[in-house]
Design a protein around this motif. Structure first.
Motif, mmCIF file in Angstrom:
data_model
loop_
_atom_site.group_PDB
_atom_site.id
_atom_site.type_symbol
_atom_site.label_atom_id
_atom_site.label_comp_id
_atom_site.label_asym_id
_atom_site.label_seq_id
_atom_site.Cartn_x
_atom_site.Cartn_y
_atom_site.Cartn_z
ATOM 1 N N LYS A 1 0.723 -0.981 0.105
ATOM 2 C CA LYS A 1 -0.011 -0.107 -0.059
ATOM 3 C C LYS A 1 0.923 1.309 -0.062
ATOM 4 C CE LYS A 1 -3.878 -2.281 2.227
ATOM 5 N NZ LYS A 1 -4.629 -2.499 3.321
ATOM 6 N N LEU B 1 1.079 2.714 -3.450
ATOM 7 C CA LEU B 1 -0.172 3.223 -3.996
ATOM 8 C C LEU B 1 -0.286 4.946 -4.388
ATOM 9 C CD1 LEU B 1 -2.852 1.329 -2.129
ATOM 10 C CD2 LEU B 1 -2.078 0.870 -4.529
ATOM 11 N N LEU C 1 -7.571 1.499 2.206
ATOM 12 C CA LEU C 1 -6.608 1.246 3.195
ATOM 13 C C LEU C 1 -6.985 0.011 3.981
ATOM 14 C CD1 LEU C 1 -5.418 4.440 4.174
ATOM 15 C CD2 LEU C 1 -4.116 3.208 2.612
ATOM 16 N N SER D 1 -5.208 -4.409 -1.245
ATOM 17 C CA SER D 1 -5.117 -3.411 -2.372
ATOM 18 C C SER D 1 -4.178 -3.900 -3.389
ATOM 19 C CB SER D 1 -5.003 -2.048 -1.837
ATOM 20 O OG SER D 1 -6.023 -1.453 -1.179
ATOM 21 N N ARG E 1 -9.277 -3.954 -5.556
ATOM 22 C CA ARG E 1 -9.164 -4.305 -4.317
ATOM 23 C C ARG E 1 -10.261 -5.197 -3.835
ATOM 24 N NH1 ARG E 1 -12.538 -1.432 -0.461
ATOM 25 N NH2 ARG E 1 -14.131 -0.037 -1.636
#
Length: 141
Positions: free
Chosen positions: A14, A17, A45, A49, A64
């Protein structure tokens, strides 16, 4: 985890991202255009993901899984930037997610789509009944 193909990468980290890019992409969709950005980002979050990255390490796509990691998952927010479409990246992204070893125990994956039924049917999803029978699909394994 990460997967690579033809210079593209899918990664579950993450920290990689690109928040602005993802929010811009999703704000242009029929399913997330009305969701406040803060809530949208928080939902990302709190999910497993998958960032799709180009050869230049740009955010090329995203998806996701909303999941308990054991029994149930909801596939959501699948998106590939228009400039990268037509290369099979959306199919690869969904295949990667469905076959992610971290999700192997999950017996039921659900999604909702207005326009990508054939993509998901090729991966074993089928329409399910109910009020939104033309959108809701499920994979049972």
């Amino acid at each position: 985890m990460n997967w690579s193909r033809h210079g593209f990468e899918i990664n579950t980290d993450k920290t990689k991202l690109d928040k602005d890019s993802i929010l811009r992409m999703l704000r242009a969709t029929y399913w997330a255009s009305e969701v406040p950005e803060g809530e949208l980002w928080e939902s990302i979050l709190n999910s497993r993901s998958y960032g799709l990255y180009s050869q230049d390490r740009e955010q090329a796509g995203f998806a996701r899984m909303v999941t308990d990691m054991t029994r149930f998952a909801w596939l959501s927010d699948v998106y590939v930037l228009p400039v990268h479409r037509g290369r099979g990246l959306g199919k690869w992204l969904v295949e990667t997610i469905v076959n992610d070893p971290a999700l192997a125990r999950i017996g039921r994956i659900i999604l909702s789509t207005r326009d990508a039924h054939s993509l998901y049917e090729r991966m074993g999803f089928s329409l399910i009944g109910g009020e939104e029978a033309d959108r809701m699909m499920m994979l049972t394994r």
